[in-house]
Write an enzyme that holds these catalytic residues in place. Sequence first.
Site, PDB file in Angstrom:
ATOM      1  N   ARG A  48      45.295  16.378  -2.342  1.00  0.00           N
ATOM      2  CA  ARG A  48      44.463  16.118  -1.297  1.00  0.00           C
ATOM      3  C   ARG A  48      44.944  16.451   0.147  1.00  0.00           C
ATOM      4  NH1 ARG A  48      42.079  11.377  -0.939  1.00  0.00           N
ATOM      5  NH2 ARG A  48      42.948  10.616  -2.951  1.00  0.00           N
ATOM      6  N   TYR A  79      43.280  18.702   2.986  1.00  0.00           N
ATOM      7  CA  TYR A  79      43.236  18.114   4.358  1.00  0.00           C
ATOM      8  C   TYR A  79      43.893  19.148   5.392  1.00  0.00           C
ATOM      9  CZ  TYR A  79      41.708  13.913   1.683  1.00  0.00           C
ATOM     10  OH  TYR A  79      41.124  13.026   0.925  1.00  0.00           O
ATOM     11  N   TYR A 108      30.177  13.640   7.129  1.00  0.00           N
ATOM     12  CA  TYR A 108      28.985  12.541   6.740  1.00  0.00           C
ATOM     13  C   TYR A 108      29.491  11.243   7.368  1.00  0.00           C
ATOM     14  CZ  TYR A 108      32.179  10.722   3.025  1.00  0.00           C
ATOM     15  OH  TYR A 108      33.291  10.131   2.543  1.00  0.00           O
TER      16      TYR A 108
END
Lengths: 99, 262
Positions: free
Chosen positions: B70, B74, B96
């Site tokens: 990840r 990112y 979000y």
Amino acid sequence: MSNVIQFLEKVGNAAQWDDVTEGKLELALAEADIEGPFRSAILNKDVAQLQVLLQQKEPVCFVIPGEEEEEEEGEEEPGEKGQLKDARCLPRVRFASRS
Amino acid sequence: MNNTPAKGSLACVGIGMTLGSHLSARTRSYIEQADVAFVLVSDGIIELWLQDMNKDVRSLQPYYQEGKSRMKTYRQMVEAMLTEVRAGKRVCGVFYGHPGVFAWVPHKAIETARSEGFSAHMEPGISSEDCLYADLGIDPGARGCQHYEASQFMLYRRCIDPSAWLILWQIGIAGDRTLKRFSTGEAHRQVLVDVLARHYPLDHEVVVYRAATLPFQSPRIECLALERLPLAEVGMADTLAIPPARPLEADDEIRSRLAALV
């Protein structure tokens, strides 16, 4: 499909929908021209079915690592061991000195 | 020397948690006026909603891949946004919740943009944490409230105050050191329970929480004994809220000193 999204937005931004009766919700769905399957999913609060109908799957929403691995080039990242990399991390903020 | 600011710009904005309910007028204008909007949201239906707000909406979802670190994901997300900023575009990163809360990508993107001389701004949004306070009826000022990313909480020794609330985020991947999974299971959560058992009794009631993303949806609020957590169904968007297990402890020495000042 877009009328479904517009209807959800309308429900989301007005408090009157919080305790609307099923009859009134059904009427509003009909007035918004929402098709049968979508109408049923919304009336039944069936999020999974609505996602299927709109051809959506649960997205990945992790946006932070618990522990940062180093970049291949060996660049250090801020946050590791509680250290900030440099002043660029705090471009708009000055912390008051305690002295 | 040319002191003219670079033309490209970046705004990372938060759209809140619930479709239609939390979006501020200012955030909406950032999205609508951007040349390109990159979106990373917690519900695919919300992504559909955002597609109506700008003619060039690009999802960051394709960068995620099970088995891929990840951190690499990112960094690629940051680079995707910065590439367009460097091309002179007004870029909006749409996230979000709150773009600065438990969110590495927006912070890194803004830091990088500013370091390269571009204008960059973060526009706050209503976070999952905010929804948690409302849905669980918690006032963080009443007893205090500690927040940790679940894996980091497990990997490092922290000084926990069991007389305050403890909130652990990303419990769906608790204990994952590979950064390559989208979920961890019972065994990892058992380790988390063992860490928590240093501070809390096993029968202490905890709450698995998930904010509502659609307006007719209810938040997930599932109470269970701490020892039951390994067997609980836990998803990507779930959070663990642990109520205080001890009363506040008076500091008599400080109280005496303060009393002497009156």
